[in-house]
Design a protein around this motif. Structure first.
Motif, PDB file in Angstrom:
ATOM      1  N   ALA A 165       0.829  -1.207   0.000  1.00  0.00           N
ATOM      2  CA  ALA A 165       0.000   0.000   0.000  1.00  0.00           C
ATOM      3  C   ALA A 165       0.859   1.251   0.000  1.00  0.00           C
ATOM      4  CB  ALA A 165      -0.918  -0.013   1.224  1.00  0.00           C
ATOM      5  N   TRP A 166       1.910   1.252   0.804  1.00  0.00           N
ATOM      6  CA  TRP A 166       2.790   2.416   0.857  1.00  0.00           C
ATOM      7  C   TRP A 166       3.439   2.675  -0.503  1.00  0.00           C
ATOM      8  CZ3 TRP A 166       3.379   6.338   4.031  1.00  0.00           C
ATOM      9  CH2 TRP A 166       4.506   7.158   3.907  1.00  0.00           C
ATOM     10  N   ARG A 167       3.897   1.610  -1.149  1.00  0.00           N
ATOM     11  CA  ARG A 167       4.536   1.766  -2.464  1.00  0.00           C
ATOM     12  C   ARG A 167       3.524   2.247  -3.505  1.00  0.00           C
ATOM     13  NH1 ARG A 167      10.085  -0.694  -2.735  1.00  0.00           N
ATOM     14  NH2 ARG A 167      10.301  -1.784  -0.752  1.00  0.00           N
ATOM     15  N   ILE A 191      -5.547  -1.123   3.990  1.00  0.00           N
ATOM     16  CA  ILE A 191      -5.137   0.198   3.500  1.00  0.00           C
ATOM     17  C   ILE A 191      -5.338   0.296   1.995  1.00  0.00           C
ATOM     18  CG2 ILE A 191      -3.259   1.866   3.441  1.00  0.00           C
ATOM     19  CD1 ILE A 191      -2.053   0.344   5.849  1.00  0.00           C
ATOM     20  N   ILE A 192      -5.020  -0.776   1.280  1.00  0.00           N
ATOM     21  CA  ILE A 192      -5.164  -0.748  -0.171  1.00  0.00           C
ATOM     22  C   ILE A 192      -6.603  -0.476  -0.571  1.00  0.00           C
ATOM     23  CG2 ILE A 192      -5.121  -2.219  -2.249  1.00  0.00           C
ATOM     24  CD1 ILE A 192      -2.522  -3.424  -1.179  1.00  0.00           C
ATOM     25  N   GLU A 193      -7.543  -1.048   0.160  1.00  0.00           N
ATOM     26  CA  GLU A 193      -8.955  -0.818  -0.162  1.00  0.00           C
ATOM     27  C   GLU A 193      -9.289   0.669  -0.103  1.00  0.00           C
ATOM     28  OE1 GLU A 193     -13.086  -1.946   2.017  1.00  0.00           O
ATOM     29  OE2 GLU A 193     -11.717  -3.632   1.609  1.00  0.00           O
ATOM     30  N   ALA A 194      -8.754   1.367   0.907  1.00  0.00           N
ATOM     31  CA  ALA A 194      -8.990   2.809   1.010  1.00  0.00           C
ATOM     32  C   ALA A 194      -8.309   3.563  -0.136  1.00  0.00           C
ATOM     33  CB  ALA A 194      -8.488   3.332   2.355  1.00  0.00           C
ATOM     34  N   LEU A 195      -7.091   3.126  -0.498  1.00  0.00           N
ATOM     35  CA  LEU A 195      -6.373   3.818  -1.565  1.00  0.00           C
ATOM     36  C   LEU A 195      -7.067   3.676  -2.909  1.00  0.00           C
ATOM     37  CD1 LEU A 195      -2.668   2.915  -0.701  1.00  0.00           C
ATOM     38  CD2 LEU A 195      -3.951   4.979  -0.100  1.00  0.00           C
ATOM     39  N   LEU A 196      -7.831   2.602  -3.080  1.00  0.00           N
ATOM     40  CA  LEU A 196      -8.543   2.394  -4.347  1.00  0.00           C
ATOM     41  C   LEU A 196      -9.924   3.040  -4.351  1.00  0.00           C
ATOM     42  CD1 LEU A 196      -7.554  -1.321  -5.092  1.00  0.00           C
ATOM     43  CD2 LEU A 196      -6.578   0.769  -6.047  1.00  0.00           C
ATOM     44  N   TRP A 235       6.715  -7.087   8.123  1.00  0.00           N
ATOM     45  CA  TRP A 235       6.812  -7.214   6.668  1.00  0.00           C
ATOM     46  C   TRP A 235       6.789  -5.852   5.964  1.00  0.00           C
ATOM     47  CZ3 TRP A 235       8.620 -11.704   5.765  1.00  0.00           C
ATOM     48  CH2 TRP A 235       8.201 -12.826   6.476  1.00  0.00           C
ATOM     49  N   SER A 236       7.160  -4.786   6.664  1.00  0.00           N
ATOM     50  CA  SER A 236       7.206  -3.440   6.086  1.00  0.00           C
ATOM     51  C   SER A 236       8.621  -2.888   6.218  1.00  0.00           C
ATOM     52  CB  SER A 236       6.223  -2.505   6.811  1.00  0.00           C
ATOM     53  OG  SER A 236       4.902  -2.985   6.721  1.00  0.00           O
ATOM     54  N   GLU A 237       9.105  -2.246   5.161  1.00  0.00           N
ATOM     55  CA  GLU A 237      10.494  -1.788   5.163  1.00  0.00           C
ATOM     56  C   GLU A 237      10.667  -0.314   4.817  1.00  0.00           C
ATOM     57  OE1 GLU A 237      12.952  -3.452   6.305  1.00  0.00           O
ATOM     58  OE2 GLU A 237      11.796  -5.291   6.569  1.00  0.00           O
ATOM     59  N   SER A 238       9.732   0.305   4.122  1.00  0.00           N
ATOM     60  CA  SER A 238       9.994   1.653   3.607  1.00  0.00           C
ATOM     61  C   SER A 238       9.019   2.708   4.108  1.00  0.00           C
ATOM     62  CB  SER A 238       9.987   1.629   2.070  1.00  0.00           C
ATOM     63  OG  SER A 238       8.699   1.312   1.568  1.00  0.00           O
ATOM     64  N   LEU A 239       8.182   2.375   5.101  1.00  0.00           N
ATOM     65  CA  LEU A 239       7.198   3.335   5.592  1.00  0.00           C
ATOM     66  C   LEU A 239       7.892   4.583   6.131  1.00  0.00           C
ATOM     67  CD1 LEU A 239       4.754   1.033   7.628  1.00  0.00           C
ATOM     68  CD2 LEU A 239       4.890   1.395   5.153  1.00  0.00           C
ATOM     69  N   ALA A 240       7.278   5.719   5.902  1.00  0.00           N
ATOM     70  CA  ALA A 240       7.746   6.994   6.447  1.00  0.00           C
ATOM     71  C   ALA A 240       6.509   7.776   6.864  1.00  0.00           C
ATOM     72  CB  ALA A 240       8.570   7.767   5.410  1.00  0.00           C
ATOM     73  N   LEU A 241       5.991   7.460   8.056  1.00  0.00           N
ATOM     74  CA  LEU A 241       4.728   8.024   8.497  1.00  0.00           C
ATOM     75  C   LEU A 241       4.872   9.492   8.887  1.00  0.00           C
ATOM     76  CD1 LEU A 241       4.225   4.954   8.575  1.00  0.00           C
ATOM     77  CD2 LEU A 241       2.849   5.319  10.630  1.00  0.00           C
ATOM     78  N   HIS A 242       3.761  10.225   8.791  1.00  0.00           N
ATOM     79  CA  HIS A 242       3.738  11.608   9.266  1.00  0.00           C
ATOM     80  C   HIS A 242       4.037  11.620  10.760  1.00  0.00           C
ATOM     81  CE1 HIS A 242       1.882  15.253  10.951  1.00  0.00           C
ATOM     82  NE2 HIS A 242       1.972  15.806   9.741  1.00  0.00           N
ATOM     83  N   SER A 243       3.273  10.838  11.530  1.00  0.00           N
ATOM     84  CA  SER A 243       3.481  10.701  12.968  1.00  0.00           C
ATOM     85  C   SER A 243       3.096   9.289  13.381  1.00  0.00           C
ATOM     86  CB  SER A 243       2.648  11.720  13.751  1.00  0.00           C
ATOM     87  OG  SER A 243       3.052  13.047  13.435  1.00  0.00           O
TER      88      SER A 243
END
Length: 494
Positions: free
Chosen positions: A123-125, A172-177, A196-204
């Protein structure tokens, strides 16, 4: 492990985003549950060249989803053995969050150098680089769902387009679509999803607390608790604005200190006392902000009354403070924090009073599925008949009983690991009367309620706070809570 040679590497996959040449990729989706179906949907949206979905269960629900996916040219294999061997030529595996790294399919992927993502990572990607919706993330051993619900309600009260997603709400993907242009997402993340997540960069992001849980998932690690904590701590990686921690839980503050965050991100604490600078806390009967106000050196901004937090319990006030910190980091005004709390209706089975019989109050906290959650419930009451037991998941009850044993009028134990709790009571509170229900049928709840009624006195609380998972006897904690409520109803009319 499973046949197969190393597959040719797609050099772009390490930094893959929505605009990458996904048509070149062969992707396996491991599991056809809610997140697996969403992942397949997301991969179709990306235009992945070949999508293969594998699941051991040929259930009716899976068969229905498989039929739909096959009509969209997704390959689906269901049934025993479906996930035993990783197919040839796979470039990426997207796994359901509950799958352990030791699962054959994932172990084979690791051996071949095939990357493994979760649905959250995918989802992040899918948002990068030009459709990024800020995420406000919540994790911790206990309180995640309540805090995420509070956060969503505060964001909505501020007029923001938002949705609760992740481990709570929708994938999350469901919301993004969706066709909705969201302003921000309230994202609950479990340790499994973060693993199983490696690249997340959350606001907070917030870690509410850390206590032993899900240690069976990490049994392959040399130090299961350290591995669990490390996955929780990943939520702070690359945070851009605020890392929210629990002052009463030093481990969460240490996670912030150790995190590699984006320059300028702030550490924001919360506590049930007068807050120091850069914290949220409690003054008299008010939740106050001394972090996101200009005059924080010598003043604090009132956000809400303690009476706005329902159900009231110390740990739920902590949840409200954490949600408020995340909301305030995104610019939510104080009045929206209070409005969000008063607008919120939490789901059942969370410190829910379900009846009063002969002066005894009956409380359903079936959602308390580990010892720390059960301890949080006990903090809210003085004289307790405790109904507990189920699947302990490798945890222990010594600290809970040593801390709260003096509050116990008695204990009624049931479920597969009832002996684990009985032993802790014998060691640390031998004076507490204990009744053990040996039946493994769901009808045992009626027996447990009758036994608890025999131990309770007027003014006591009979508290279903099992400290254990439920699936040894029930489909889930909600079914367990419903059975408790129904049994209390029958007691009332006996």
């Amino acid at each position: 492990m499973g046949g197969g040679s190393a597959v040719s590497t797609l050099t772009w996959l390490a930094d893959a985003d929505r605009l990458s040449p996904w048509r070149e990729a062969t992707v396996v989706v491991a599991g056809l549950g809610t997140s697996g179906f969403a992942a397949a949907d997301g991969l179709m949206a990306l235009g992945a060249g070949r999508i293969i979905v594998l699941d051991e269960s040929p259930s009716d629900a899976n068969a229905e989803k498989a039929d739909l996916l096959r009509r969209l040219d997704v390959e689906v294999t269901l049934g025993p053995g479906a996930t035993a061997t990783l197919p040839e030529g796979v470039h990426l595996v997207v796994t359901s969050p509950g799958w352990r790294p030791t699962a054959p399919l994932l172990a084979q992927a690791a051996a071949r150098g095939v990357p493994v993502w979760g649905e959250v990572e995918l989802a992040w990607r899918m948002m990068q680089p030009d459709r990024v919706v800020p995420w406000l993330g919540v994790t911790g051993t206990n309180g995640k769902t309540t805090t995420t619900a509070m956060l969503e309600s505060m964001l909505s009260a501020a007029g923001l387009r938002t949705s609760a997603v992740g481990n709570y709400g929708r994938p999350i993907i469901e919301a993004l679509l969706d066709e909705i242009d969201y302003d921000v997402l309230a994202v609950e993340l479990s340790s499994f999803q973060l693993h199983w997540s490696e690249s997340l960069a959350l606001h907070s992001a917030a870690v509410l607390n850390l206590q032993p849980d899900h240690l069976e998932w990490y049994a392959h690690e040399a130090d299961p608790l350290a591995a669990y904590a490390a996955d929780k701590a990943k939520i702070y990686s690359r945070v851009t604005h605020a890392c929210v921690y629990n002052v009463a839980d030093p481990m969460t503050e240490q996670m912030v200190a150790d995190a590699d965050v984006t320059e300028g991100a702030r550490a924001i604490g919360f506590r049930l006392e007068v807050p120091a600078v850069s914290m949220l806390g409690v003054v008299d009967d008010l939740l106050v902000d001394r972090a996101f106000v200009a005059q924080r050196r010598d003043s604090a901004m009132p956000l809400a009354h303690l009476s706005d937090v329902r159900p009231y319990a110390p740990h739920n006030v902590e949840n409200a403070l954490a949600a408020a910190a995340l909301a305030r980091s995104f610019g939510v005004p104080p009045q929206a924090v209070a409005q969000g709390l008063t607008d919120l209706h939490l789901g059942d089975h969370r410190i829910q009073t379900v009846g009063e019989v002969d002066g005894v109050t009956w409380v359903d906290d079936s959602k308390a599925t580990n010892p720390h959650a059960a301890a949080s419930s006990m903090r809210a009451f003085d004289a307790i008949v405790w109904v507990a037991g189920g699947q302990a998941k490798g945890t222990t009850f010594d600290e809970l009983v040593a801390t709260y044993g003096a509050k116990l009028r008695g204990a009624v134990l049931l479920g597969v690991d009832r002996g684990v709790i009985a032993d802790a009571l014998a060691r640390h509170a031998p004076e507490v009367p204990v009744i053990v229900i040996d039946s493994g049928e769901t009808g045992a709840m009626d027996e447990a309620v009758r036994a608890a009624a025999g131990l309770a006195r007027p003014g006591d609380v009979v508290l279903l706070a099992p400290g254990c998972a439920s699936k040894d006897m029930w489909p889930g904690y909600d079914a367990r809570g419903r059975d408790f409520t129904a049994a209390v109803g029958r007691l009332r009319h006996a």
